[in-house]
Design a protein around this motif. Sequence first.
Motif, PDB file in Angstrom:
ATOM      1  N   MET A   1       7.027  14.356 -22.034  1.00  0.00           N
ATOM      2  CA  MET A   1       6.843  13.731 -20.721  1.00  0.00           C
ATOM      3  C   MET A   1       7.941  12.704 -20.450  1.00  0.00           C
ATOM      4  SD  MET A   1       3.899  11.090 -19.411  1.00  0.00           S
ATOM      5  CE  MET A   1       2.493  12.167 -19.581  1.00  0.00           C
ATOM      6  N   LYS A   2       8.449  12.704 -19.212  1.00  0.00           N
ATOM      7  CA  LYS A   2       9.423  11.698 -18.812  1.00  0.00           C
ATOM      8  C   LYS A   2       8.686  10.520 -18.179  1.00  0.00           C
ATOM      9  CE  LYS A   2      13.365  14.736 -18.234  1.00  0.00           C
ATOM     10  NZ  LYS A   2      14.548  15.084 -17.425  1.00  0.00           N
ATOM     11  N   ARG A   3       9.174   9.321 -18.498  1.00  0.00           N
ATOM     12  CA  ARG A   3       8.531   8.122 -17.965  1.00  0.00           C
ATOM     13  C   ARG A   3       9.554   7.320 -17.171  1.00  0.00           C
ATOM     14  NH1 ARG A   3       3.619   5.616 -18.732  1.00  0.00           N
ATOM     15  NH2 ARG A   3       3.014   7.152 -20.296  1.00  0.00           N
ATOM     16  N   VAL A   4       9.119   6.883 -15.991  1.00  0.00           N
ATOM     17  CA  VAL A   4       9.990   6.160 -15.064  1.00  0.00           C
ATOM     18  C   VAL A   4       9.423   4.767 -14.831  1.00  0.00           C
ATOM     19  CG1 VAL A   4      11.052   6.165 -12.772  1.00  0.00           C
ATOM     20  CG2 VAL A   4      10.548   8.343 -13.915  1.00  0.00           C
ATOM     21  N   LEU A   5      10.279   3.763 -14.948  1.00  0.00           N
ATOM     22  CA  LEU A   5       9.876   2.396 -14.627  1.00  0.00           C
ATOM     23  C   LEU A   5      10.339   2.085 -13.207  1.00  0.00           C
ATOM     24  CD1 LEU A   5       8.547  -0.205 -15.663  1.00  0.00           C
ATOM     25  CD2 LEU A   5      10.813  -0.964 -16.417  1.00  0.00           C
ATOM     26  N   GLN A   6       9.377   1.932 -12.305  1.00  0.00           N
ATOM     27  CA  GLN A   6       9.675   1.665 -10.905  1.00  0.00           C
ATOM     28  C   GLN A   6       9.807   0.154 -10.681  1.00  0.00           C
ATOM     29  OE1 GLN A   6      10.265   4.057  -8.778  1.00  0.00           O
ATOM     30  NE2 GLN A   6       9.304   5.868  -9.674  1.00  0.00           N
ATOM     31  N   LEU A   7      10.923  -0.253 -10.108  1.00  0.00           N
ATOM     32  CA  LEU A   7      11.153  -1.655  -9.750  1.00  0.00           C
ATOM     33  C   LEU A   7      11.067  -1.754  -8.224  1.00  0.00           C
ATOM     34  CD1 LEU A   7      14.202  -2.553 -12.053  1.00  0.00           C
ATOM     35  CD2 LEU A   7      11.769  -2.884 -12.532  1.00  0.00           C
ATOM     36  N   THR A   8       9.870  -2.002  -7.726  1.00  0.00           N
ATOM     37  CA  THR A   8       9.630  -2.040  -6.286  1.00  0.00           C
ATOM     38  C   THR A   8       9.430  -3.459  -5.757  1.00  0.00           C
ATOM     39  OG1 THR A   8       7.295  -1.645  -6.751  1.00  0.00           O
ATOM     40  CG2 THR A   8       8.622   0.281  -6.186  1.00  0.00           C
ATOM     41  N   ASP A   9       9.539  -4.445  -6.641  1.00  0.00           N
ATOM     42  CA  ASP A   9       9.306  -5.863  -6.361  1.00  0.00           C
ATOM     43  C   ASP A   9       7.825  -6.168  -6.190  1.00  0.00           C
ATOM     44  OD1 ASP A   9      10.023  -8.622  -5.785  1.00  0.00           O
ATOM     45  OD2 ASP A   9       9.465  -8.189  -3.728  1.00  0.00           O
ATOM     46  N   THR A  10       7.067  -5.270  -5.563  1.00  0.00           N
ATOM     47  CA  THR A  10       5.651  -5.507  -5.299  1.00  0.00           C
ATOM     48  C   THR A  10       4.904  -4.181  -5.327  1.00  0.00           C
ATOM     49  OG1 THR A  10       4.058  -6.334  -3.654  1.00  0.00           O
ATOM     50  CG2 THR A  10       6.051  -5.314  -2.820  1.00  0.00           C
ATOM     51  N   ASN A  32       4.164  16.150 -16.698  1.00  0.00           N
ATOM     52  CA  ASN A  32       5.623  16.211 -16.841  1.00  0.00           C
ATOM     53  C   ASN A  32       6.295  14.856 -16.661  1.00  0.00           C
ATOM     54  OD1 ASN A  32       5.470  18.995 -17.199  1.00  0.00           O
ATOM     55  ND2 ASN A  32       5.727  19.422 -15.011  1.00  0.00           N
ATOM     56  N   ILE A  33       5.675  14.002 -15.857  1.00  0.00           N
ATOM     57  CA  ILE A  33       6.320  12.725 -15.528  1.00  0.00           C
ATOM     58  C   ILE A  33       5.266  11.680 -15.196  1.00  0.00           C
ATOM     59  CG2 ILE A  33       6.567  13.333 -13.068  1.00  0.00           C
ATOM     60  CD1 ILE A  33       9.315  11.880 -13.188  1.00  0.00           C
ATOM     61  N   GLN A  34       5.566  10.436 -15.533  1.00  0.00           N
ATOM     62  CA  GLN A  34       4.632   9.344 -15.263  1.00  0.00           C
ATOM     63  C   GLN A  34       5.407   8.128 -14.775  1.00  0.00           C
ATOM     64  OE1 GLN A  34       1.875   7.730 -14.138  1.00  0.00           O
ATOM     65  NE2 GLN A  34       0.821   9.158 -15.509  1.00  0.00           N
ATOM     66  N   PHE A  35       4.808   7.401 -13.838  1.00  0.00           N
ATOM     67  CA  PHE A  35       5.408   6.189 -13.295  1.00  0.00           C
ATOM     68  C   PHE A  35       4.720   4.961 -13.877  1.00  0.00           C
ATOM     69  CE2 PHE A  35       6.662   8.091  -8.863  1.00  0.00           C
ATOM     70  CZ  PHE A  35       7.566   8.929  -9.484  1.00  0.00           C
ATOM     71  N   HIS A  57       1.074   2.311 -15.771  1.00  0.00           N
ATOM     72  CA  HIS A  57       0.883   0.928 -16.198  1.00  0.00           C
ATOM     73  C   HIS A  57       1.592   0.003 -15.211  1.00  0.00           C
ATOM     74  CE1 HIS A  57       0.177   3.178 -19.931  1.00  0.00           C
ATOM     75  NE2 HIS A  57      -0.569   2.156 -20.312  1.00  0.00           N
ATOM     76  N   VAL A  58       1.008  -1.166 -14.999  1.00  0.00           N
ATOM     77  CA  VAL A  58       1.625  -2.166 -14.120  1.00  0.00           C
ATOM     78  C   VAL A  58       1.867  -3.431 -14.927  1.00  0.00           C
ATOM     79  CG1 VAL A  58       1.418  -3.519 -12.016  1.00  0.00           C
ATOM     80  CG2 VAL A  58       0.394  -1.233 -12.120  1.00  0.00           C
ATOM     81  N   PHE A  86      14.119   6.636 -17.124  1.00  0.00           N
ATOM     82  CA  PHE A  86      14.762   6.165 -15.904  1.00  0.00           C
ATOM     83  C   PHE A  86      14.189   4.817 -15.484  1.00  0.00           C
ATOM     84  CE2 PHE A  86      14.911  10.780 -15.734  1.00  0.00           C
ATOM     85  CZ  PHE A  86      16.210  11.054 -15.326  1.00  0.00           C
ATOM     86  N   VAL A  87      15.056   4.002 -14.893  1.00  0.00           N
ATOM     87  CA  VAL A  87      14.634   2.839 -14.119  1.00  0.00           C
ATOM     88  C   VAL A  87      14.989   3.146 -12.670  1.00  0.00           C
ATOM     89  CG1 VAL A  87      15.212   0.460 -13.531  1.00  0.00           C
ATOM     90  CG2 VAL A  87      14.758   1.069 -15.905  1.00  0.00           C
ATOM     91  N   HIS A  88      13.994   3.050 -11.790  1.00  0.00           N
ATOM     92  CA  HIS A  88      14.169   3.387 -10.378  1.00  0.00           C
ATOM     93  C   HIS A  88      14.006   2.104  -9.570  1.00  0.00           C
ATOM     94  CE1 HIS A  88      13.424   6.802  -7.216  1.00  0.00           C
ATOM     95  NE2 HIS A  88      14.120   5.807  -6.715  1.00  0.00           N
ATOM     96  N   TYR A  89      15.118   1.615  -9.034  1.00  0.00           N
ATOM     97  CA  TYR A  89      15.177   0.299  -8.375  1.00  0.00           C
ATOM     98  C   TYR A  89      15.149   0.481  -6.855  1.00  0.00           C
ATOM     99  CZ  TYR A  89      17.379  -4.129  -6.868  1.00  0.00           C
ATOM    100  OH  TYR A  89      17.678  -5.314  -6.256  1.00  0.00           O
TER     101      TYR A  89
END
Length: 365
Positions: A1-10, A32-35, A57-58, A86-89
């Motif tokens: 599984m691919k894991r993505v860290l979302q940087l959305t500020d809020t 397949n993928i998790q945020f 996770h938050v 991935f880091v998604h900014y």
Amino acid sequence: MKRVLQLTDTIEKRNGRMSVVMNVYRKINKENIQFDFLVTDYGHENYYDEITKLGGHVYFLSSRDLSLSKIKDKFLKVIHLRKYDFVHYHALSKWGECISYAKQHGIKVIVHSHATELSDNFVKSIRNRIFSLNILTCADERVAVSPEAGKKLFLWQNFEYIPNMIDYDKFKYSNITRNKIREKYNFSNDDKVIGIVGRISKQKNQKFALAVLRQLIKENKNYKLLVIGEYDDKGKKYFQMLKSLIRKYGLERNVIFTGIVLNVWEYYSSLDLLWIPSLYEGMPTVAIEAEANGVPIILSSQITKSLKINGNVSYLKVNNCSLGSWVSLSKRQINSREFNSISNIKETIFNSKRVLTQWMRLYGL
């Protein structure tokens, strides 16, 4: 599984970026993928429960501790807890510092532009440009919600245009829903209800909407303005200014503030017209939602023309000289609902399956 860290500020529910990310998150294959999300804790109503239910996770950092050193420490702790691909900014903010550290730790960086301006404040625009300088060297993938948003942030660099996605069937027009919402606010059959949806702020320009409404009711007292959204701490002074203008213009019976609503899709059916007079936007999701519903829209000319799907969508400049144009066009557009809107959207780049495929390609899927 691919894991993505979302940087959305809020992860606030009233935030437009978060509605874009959540629309995608709900549809991805979680096998397949998790945020996960690393964000500022502003203490407002948010998607925490839904995210955790979906398996994400938050990680919060208090708004009182939002120094660059605290951001760095928190980010490094999080990426050592789990392996991220991935880091998604998404937001031009102090969280942009993290993408440099992501590169140092071998994590691929995706940068997503959501706006056509860096800020509505000149000083903050300069600050945000400084915050974004590392984007030019650290981004592995560059994405924008509109061509205009991409050019603003990425300057001369190439980027992929991925429009915002909605669950458009959810926004289909319903006469039953129309009557329910209009009864809730005691609108009569003769009332012409205009909506403006989004955070109450200078950027969204509700002040201009009041000026247009003032001119309209000089001819017909049955025009009503439904302001759907809430203000944050930064917007409190702006909201108080709007209330003062309403009293000054004598609009107390013509303007209704709903506060934040969790069933906004129902409100579009109640409207006869939607205004989006924003000073700037990347790709306002509310416009796509309204187009799916078929309600006619008048948008600021500052907003991307990529949104024009139906024939009842128009653009006008937003300034004192254009007040008359907004008034006359509003009178012409107000009864021009499009009833084939869902079929129209499915034939465009806003098709949800197409957009989801574009997002998955960002993550190598």
